[in-house]
Motif scaffolding. Structure first.
Motif, PDB file in Angstrom:
ATOM      1  N   ILE A   1       0.852  -1.191   0.000  1.00 26.58           N
ATOM      2  CA  ILE A   1       0.000   0.000   0.000  1.00 26.58           C
ATOM      3  C   ILE A   1       0.887   1.240   0.000  1.00 26.58           C
ATOM      4  N   PRO A   2       0.661   2.181  -0.915  1.00 26.41           N
ATOM      5  CA  PRO A   2       1.479   3.398  -0.937  1.00 26.41           C
ATOM      6  C   PRO A   2       1.344   4.186   0.357  1.00 26.41           C
ATOM      7  N   VAL A   3       2.408   4.874   0.737  1.00 31.77           N
ATOM      8  CA  VAL A   3       2.396   5.740   1.909  1.00 31.77           C
ATOM      9  C   VAL A   3       1.612   7.013   1.592  1.00 31.77           C
ATOM     10  N   SER A   4       0.780   7.458   2.532  1.00 32.66           N
ATOM     11  CA  SER A   4       0.027   8.706   2.392  1.00 32.66           C
ATOM     12  C   SER A   4       0.628   9.762   3.313  1.00 32.66           C
ATOM     13  N   THR A   5       0.884  10.935   2.776  1.00 29.10           N
ATOM     14  CA  THR A   5       1.419  12.024   3.577  1.00 29.10           C
ATOM     15  C   THR A   5       0.281  12.832   4.205  1.00 29.10           C
ATOM     16  N   LYS A   6       0.647  13.713   5.120  1.00 36.13           N
ATOM     17  CA  LYS A   6      -0.366  14.573   5.736  1.00 36.13           C
ATOM     18  C   LYS A   6      -1.033  15.456   4.685  1.00 36.13           C
ATOM     19  N   LEU A   7      -0.259  15.869   3.677  1.00 33.98           N
ATOM     20  CA  LEU A   7      -0.831  16.674   2.602  1.00 33.98           C
ATOM     21  C   LEU A   7      -1.812  15.863   1.771  1.00 33.98           C
ATOM     22  N   ASP A   8      -1.490  14.590   1.533  1.00 37.58           N
ATOM     23  CA  ASP A   8      -2.442  13.703   0.823  1.00 37.58           C
ATOM     24  C   ASP A   8      -3.758  13.628   1.579  1.00 37.58           C
ATOM     25  N   ILE A   9      -3.658  13.467   2.899  1.00 37.00           N
ATOM     26  CA  ILE A   9      -4.866  13.368   3.726  1.00 37.00           C
ATOM     27  C   ILE A   9      -5.664  14.668   3.660  1.00 37.00           C
ATOM     28  N   ARG A  10      -4.973  15.787   3.753  1.00 41.14           N
ATOM     29  CA  ARG A  10      -5.664  17.079   3.692  1.00 41.14           C
ATOM     30  C   ARG A  10      -6.357  17.279   2.356  1.00 41.14           C
ATOM     31  N   ASN A  11      -5.678  16.900   1.274  1.00 47.32           N
ATOM     32  CA  ASN A  11      -6.242  17.108  -0.060  1.00 47.32           C
ATOM     33  C   ASN A  11      -7.444  16.218  -0.347  1.00 47.32           C
ATOM     34  N   HIS A  12      -7.598  15.129   0.426  1.00 47.52           N
ATOM     35  CA  HIS A  12      -8.717  14.194   0.219  1.00 47.52           C
ATOM     36  C   HIS A  12      -9.549  14.049   1.498  1.00 47.52           C
ATOM     37  N   ILE A  13      -9.588  15.126   2.277  1.00 45.81           N
ATOM     38  CA  ILE A  13     -10.188  15.066   3.611  1.00 45.81           C
ATOM     39  C   ILE A  13     -11.622  14.560   3.594  1.00 45.81           C
ATOM     40  N   HIS A  14     -12.402  14.953   2.564  1.00 45.97           N
ATOM     41  CA  HIS A  14     -13.808  14.562   2.528  1.00 45.97           C
ATOM     42  C   HIS A  14     -14.009  13.111   2.089  1.00 45.97           C
ATOM     43  N   ASP A  15     -12.967  12.512   1.524  1.00 44.99           N
ATOM     44  CA  ASP A  15     -13.054  11.127   1.082  1.00 44.99           C
ATOM     45  C   ASP A  15     -12.514  10.151   2.120  1.00 44.99           C
ATOM     46  N   LEU A  16     -12.147  10.670   3.287  1.00 42.82           N
ATOM     47  CA  LEU A  16     -11.582   9.799   4.321  1.00 42.82           C
ATOM     48  C   LEU A  16     -12.583   9.435   5.398  1.00 42.82           C
ATOM     49  N   SER A  17     -13.742  10.059   5.393  1.00 41.98           N
ATOM     50  CA  SER A  17     -14.789   9.668   6.336  1.00 41.98           C
ATOM     51  C   SER A  17     -15.555   8.480   5.763  1.00 41.98           C
TER      52      SER A  17
END
Length: 446
Positions: A86-102
């Motif tokens: 599984i690719p590593v996700s950075t904090k910026l990745d999480i921020r950029n996809h914040i609505h898709d993580l719930s």
């Protein structure tokens, strides 16, 4: 081995039971886990990991898309050794996809959290109550390596909100139940130190917990008074350092002044990882009951005995899953304890999360405390530069909700604690870079 139950521990257990929380039952369970072998602990991790991966692929759009784009099938992840797929996700990745993580069907209670911004990038996320309870239970067990028993008086000396505001009634009740005394060390003056020192004498804690830089300042203050022989503080059983890199000279000096052992610890809520020293084994013993902690090279593959990025997979945060999340920290893993029959991988050393103590307008302040203020507003990342003229320049990459009110919040937060200082804001996001990590605080060369 569990120590005898005290009246304060019984009171704390009753408090948790009254509000329907399971911190203490988890604490009891985690104490028994100390008798498990490494293979048994990893078996438990693997079992929970498969559940999490299946859930994330089914319910969380970000991971469904990430897996599909990289040809990862949930059935490919059978053990923690498969996480490299599984690719590593950075904090910026999480921020950029914040609505898709719930999760699409979010169930159960959760709390809202914000990272402290110690890497210059803040993040708001959700945490399930189960995940939060596990974190507290592991904290109690980690402190227990120094002889702590839940309910023992402990003084927190370090961070907290930078805004001068009253604590909520709920937080006061929580601190009373846990026998915790909190002291913010933001913008320290000699008068502040005298007040905090007198509070310490009044509180008579058995343990102290805080940032290494803050505890160093306190230690120097006590040393200048003539040391423990000249002050009326009961013996401290142990000191827990957290949130910053603990340097050897800091450890030696703090131990000399307080005549006790310093225990280093590492942890972060967003990834769910944690590790604690026991004062005997060189290194921090990595917890397995809440998350998977990895040390990876630039390609994302696990490595030992070399410095690498610390990556976290939170196993129980179904409200906002973090899977192979780059913490922004650099560390080194060691398996020597396992090879001698131990049941934990060791975090041999932590190389990231360094900070600097500065004197601004006559007050001492560490970088992490400055960062805590900006983490309260909608910024993508930031950098604070302490100028030669004692002013501050704050470079900000704004989030969508950032506005003039939030700028005023930052200004008021800083000036209310540091006094009348000049603060310039720069929104061009032209950050000053250096080294491998983004530096969130810099001091202009004299």
């Amino acid at each position: 081995m569990k120590t005898p139950t005290t009246l304060r521990e019984n009171f704390l257990r009753l408090c948790y039971k009254t509000i329907g929380r399971k911190e203490m039952s988890l604490y009891d369970q985690f104490l028994t886990n100390q008798n498990k072998s490494y293979d048994e602990l990893v078996f438990d991790q693997n079992k929970q990991l498969k559940k999490l991966i299946e859930f994330a692929y089914r319910e969380v759009p970000y991971y469904h898309s990430l897996f599909d784009k990289n040809g990862v099938n949930p059935t490919d992840i059978k053990t923690i050794d498969d996480l490299y797929k599984i690719p590593v996700s950075t904090k910026l990745d999480i921020r950029n996809h914040i609505h898709d993580l719930s999760p699409k069907n979010l169930q159960g209670k959760y709390i809202s959290k914000t990272t402290g911004g110690s890497t210059g990038l803040t993040l708001r996320y959700k945490m399930s109550i189960d995940c939060a309870s596990r974190g507290t239970a592991l904290l109690y067990r980690g402190w227990g390596l120094a002889g702590y028993v839940p309910g023992d008086p402990i003084s927190f000396f370090g961070g907290g909100s930078l805004v001068a505001k009253k604590r909520t009634a709920w937080s006061r009740i929580g601190n009373f139940a846990q026998n915790i005394y909190q002291t913010s060390c933001y913008g320290l003056t000699e008068e502040d130190l005298n007040t905090y020192f007198n509070n310490l004498k009044h509180q008579q804690p058995i343990f102290i917990r805080g940032y290494p830089t803050s505890i160093m300042i306190l230690a120097k203050y006590i040393d200048n008074l003539g040391g423990l022989d000249k002050v009326r503080i009961q013996p401290i059983k142990g000191i827990f350092c957290t949130a910053e890199v603990l340097f050897d000279n800091q450890r030696r000096y703090i131990e000399k002044v307080f005549r006790t052992t310093v225990y280093n610890q590492y942890g972060l809520n967003d990834g769910g990882v944690s590790a604690y020293e026991n004062g005997i084994i060189p290194g921090l013993m990595i917890d397995t009951e809440r998350a998977v902690m990895e040390c990876v090279d630039k390609s994302g593959k696990n490595q030992l005995h070399q410095a690498g990025s610390i990556v976290a997979t939170s196993l129980y945060n179904y409200a906002f899953p973090f899977i192979r999340y780059d913490t922004g920290d650099i560390g080194e893993f060691d398996d020597s304890y396992i090879k001698t029959g131990g049941n934990r991988m060791l975090l041999k050393q932590l190389l990231g999360r360094t900070t600097e103590v500065m004197k601004i307008n006559g007050k001492l302040i560490s970088g992490i405390m400055l960062a805590a203020c900006i983490s309260e507003v909608d910024v993508l990342n930031f950098q604070i530069i302490h100028k030669k003229d004692d002013s501050l320049k704050i470079i900000i990459n704004r989030g969508g909700e950032y506005n003039v009110e939030q700028e005023n919040f930052i200004r008021k937060s800083l000036t209310s604690n540091l006094g009348n200082i000049r603060i310039d804001f720069d929104y061009d996001a032209n950050f000053v870079e250096g080294g491998n990590k983004h530096k969130f605080i810099l001091k202009e060369n004299a």
